[in-house]
Motif scaffolding. Structure first.
Motif, short mmCIF file in Angstrom:
data_model
loop_
_atom_site.label_atom_id
_atom_site.label_comp_id
_atom_site.label_asym_id
_atom_site.label_seq_id
_atom_site.Cartn_x
_atom_site.Cartn_y
_atom_site.Cartn_z
N LEU A 102 -55.13 3.39 10.03
CA LEU A 102 -54.74 3.19 8.64
C LEU A 102 -55.83 2.42 7.91
CD1 LEU A 102 -51.05 1.99 9.18
CD2 LEU A 102 -51.82 4.32 8.74
N ASP A 103 -55.97 2.68 6.64
CA ASP A 103 -56.89 1.82 5.89
C ASP A 103 -56.17 0.51 5.58
OD1 ASP A 103 -55.38 1.97 3.51
OD2 ASP A 103 -56.48 3.74 2.83
N TYR A 104 -56.91 -0.44 5.02
CA TYR A 104 -56.38 -1.79 4.85
C TYR A 104 -55.10 -1.80 4.02
CZ TYR A 104 -56.09 -6.68 3.45
OH TYR A 104 -55.65 -7.95 3.21
N TYR A 105 -55.10 -1.07 2.91
CA TYR A 105 -53.95 -1.11 2.00
C TYR A 105 -52.73 -0.42 2.60
CZ TYR A 105 -57.48 -2.70 -1.26
OH TYR A 105 -58.49 -3.40 -1.86
N GLN A 106 -52.94 0.64 3.38
CA GLN A 106 -51.82 1.29 4.06
C GLN A 106 -51.18 0.33 5.08
OE1 GLN A 106 -54.04 4.75 5.49
NE2 GLN A 106 -52.71 6.08 4.30
N LEU A 107 -52.04 -0.36 5.83
CA LEU A 107 -51.54 -1.31 6.81
C LEU A 107 -50.80 -2.46 6.14
CD1 LEU A 107 -51.35 -2.37 9.70
CD2 LEU A 107 -53.58 -3.45 9.37
N GLU A 108 -51.40 -2.99 5.08
CA GLU A 108 -50.78 -4.10 4.36
C GLU A 108 -49.41 -3.70 3.82
OE1 GLU A 108 -52.48 -7.33 1.28
OE2 GLU A 108 -52.50 -5.27 0.54
N ASN A 109 -49.33 -2.50 3.23
CA ASN A 109 -48.07 -2.02 2.68
C ASN A 109 -47.02 -1.85 3.78
OD1 ASN A 109 -46.41 -0.90 0.53
ND2 ASN A 109 -46.71 1.07 1.55
N ARG A 110 -47.43 -1.31 4.92
CA ARG A 110 -46.49 -1.09 6.01
C ARG A 110 -45.98 -2.41 6.58
NH1 ARG A 110 -47.80 3.27 10.64
NH2 ARG A 110 -47.74 4.56 8.75
N MET A 111 -46.88 -3.38 6.72
CA MET A 111 -46.49 -4.69 7.26
C MET A 111 -45.52 -5.41 6.33
SD MET A 111 -48.01 -5.08 10.24
CE MET A 111 -48.14 -6.83 10.58
N LEU A 112 -45.75 -5.31 5.03
CA LEU A 112 -44.90 -5.98 4.06
C LEU A 112 -43.49 -5.39 4.03
CD1 LEU A 112 -47.39 -6.46 1.10
CD2 LEU A 112 -46.42 -8.25 2.54
N ARG A 113 -43.36 -4.12 4.40
CA ARG A 113 -42.06 -3.45 4.34
C ARG A 113 -41.27 -3.56 5.64
NH1 ARG A 113 -43.22 2.44 1.99
NH2 ARG A 113 -40.95 2.56 2.19
N LEU A 114 -41.86 -4.15 6.69
CA LEU A 114 -41.16 -4.28 7.96
C LEU A 114 -40.06 -5.33 7.88
CD1 LEU A 114 -44.09 -4.25 10.56
CD2 LEU A 114 -42.38 -2.46 10.22
N ASP A 115 -38.95 -5.05 8.56
CA ASP A 115 -37.91 -6.06 8.72
C ASP A 115 -38.38 -7.08 9.76
OD1 ASP A 115 -36.23 -4.77 6.93
OD2 ASP A 115 -35.41 -3.47 8.50
N LYS A 116 -37.70 -8.22 9.77
CA LYS A 116 -38.05 -9.23 10.76
C LYS A 116 -37.74 -8.70 12.16
CE LYS A 116 -37.41 -13.32 7.88
NZ LYS A 116 -36.67 -14.60 7.72
N GLY A 117 -38.61 -8.98 13.10
CA GLY A 117 -38.39 -8.51 14.46
C GLY A 117 -39.67 -8.59 15.27
N HIS A 118 -39.62 -8.05 16.49
CA HIS A 118 -40.78 -8.04 17.37
C HIS A 118 -41.36 -6.63 17.39
CE1 HIS A 118 -39.78 -12.04 18.76
NE2 HIS A 118 -38.52 -11.63 18.94
N TYR A 119 -42.66 -6.52 17.26
CA TYR A 119 -43.30 -5.22 17.20
C TYR A 119 -44.50 -5.19 18.14
CZ TYR A 119 -40.52 -5.02 12.96
OH TYR A 119 -39.48 -5.05 12.09
N GLN A 120 -44.76 -4.02 18.67
CA GLN A 120 -45.92 -3.85 19.54
C GLN A 120 -47.17 -3.74 18.68
OE1 GLN A 120 -46.03 -0.28 21.82
NE2 GLN A 120 -47.65 -0.98 23.16
N LEU A 121 -48.16 -4.57 18.97
CA LEU A 121 -49.41 -4.55 18.22
C LEU A 121 -50.56 -4.30 19.18
CD1 LEU A 121 -48.95 -7.67 15.89
CD2 LEU A 121 -48.56 -5.28 15.31
N SER A 122 -51.58 -3.65 18.67
CA SER A 122 -52.81 -3.45 19.45
C SER A 122 -53.94 -4.16 18.72
CB SER A 122 -53.13 -1.96 19.58
OG SER A 122 -52.12 -1.32 20.33
N VAL A 123 -54.64 -5.01 19.43
CA VAL A 123 -55.72 -5.78 18.83
C VAL A 123 -57.04 -5.28 19.40
CG1 VAL A 123 -56.70 -8.07 18.49
CG2 VAL A 123 -54.22 -7.78 18.59
N LEU A 124 -57.99 -4.98 18.53
CA LEU A 124 -59.29 -4.50 18.95
C LEU A 124 -60.35 -5.56 18.64
CD1 LEU A 124 -59.16 -0.88 17.49
CD2 LEU A 124 -58.34 -1.68 19.71
N ARG A 125 -61.33 -5.68 19.53
CA ARG A 125 -62.46 -6.56 19.27
C ARG A 125 -63.69 -5.68 19.09
NH1 ARG A 125 -64.98 -10.79 23.54
NH2 ARG A 125 -65.73 -8.83 24.43
#
Length: 203
Positions: free
Chosen positions: A165-188
């Motif tokens: 996702l581009d930055y704005y798509q990711l930001e929009n998706r994160m803002l719309r999430l309900d509270k909870g635990h989510y699987q995330l992948s972190v890249l270096r």
């Protein structure tokens, strides 16, 4: 969800299928033997989503069937839940060694069955997501080699990388999430000449 139930007890299979249907699992195919199950697997255009195997079958038992299923590409990560009336740990050890995902003892409780199947599917989906992320990372690395100069003020997205996702798509998706635990992948990512580049941008 497409389920293959393998059991040579036709009465049990009918009752078990009815219990699963009551829990919302209606796409169930029944095979009376390991050999018939392998024939069904070979005939399918789309692989099954879950296998329920009785350990005690005919000439080929459920453990050997599990082992043979795991040798097929389409069933290497598919949940395989073993069913038995035996209480011995030896059977469990042998089943897990053959590639079984989980173990259920008769008599079966339909609520527990549904929970085990859903849990197994959740684990498979998590594994598949991980594979997709590894594939995306490889694509990112391969296309990143050709990137020369990136303005540090710009938010970059590599369009050739699947599921990125581009930055704005990711930001929009994160803002719309309900509270909870989510699987995330972190890249270096290592950036060449980072000290020089960082001087061009504020913190």
């Amino acid at each position: 969800m497409r389920i293959l139930l393998v059991d040579d007890d036709l009465i049990f299979s009918e009752l078990f299928t009815a219990k699963l249907a009551a829990q919302g699992f209606t796409q169930i195919t029944v095979a009376p033997s390991a050999e018939a199950a392998l024939e069904l697997v070979d005939q399918q255009q789309h692989s099954f989503d879950c296998y329920l195997l009785d350990i005690v079958l005919g000439e080929m038992d459920g453990i050997e069937l599990c082992r043979q299923l795991r040798q097929r590409i389409e069933a290497r990560t598919t949940p395989i839940i073993m069913i038995t009336s035996k209480q011995t740990s030896h059977s469990m050890d042998a089943a897990f060694a053959a590639g079984a995902t989980d173990f259920l003892r008769k008599p079966l409780n339909e609520v527990e069955i549904a929970g085990r199947i859903k849990t197994a599917m959740f684990l498979v989906e998590a594994t598949n997501r991980e594979k997709r992320m590894r594939k995306a990372l490889k694509a990112l690395v391969s296309c990143g080699i050709d990137v020369e100069v990136i303005d540090p003020h710009e938010k970059v997205c590599f369009s050739d990388v699947p599921n990125m996702l581009d930055y704005y798509q990711l930001e929009n998706r994160m803002l719309r999430l309900d509270k909870g635990h989510y699987q995330l992948s972190v890249l270096r990512i290592r950036i060449a000449r980072f000290r020089e580049i960082s001087k061009l941008a504020d913190p």
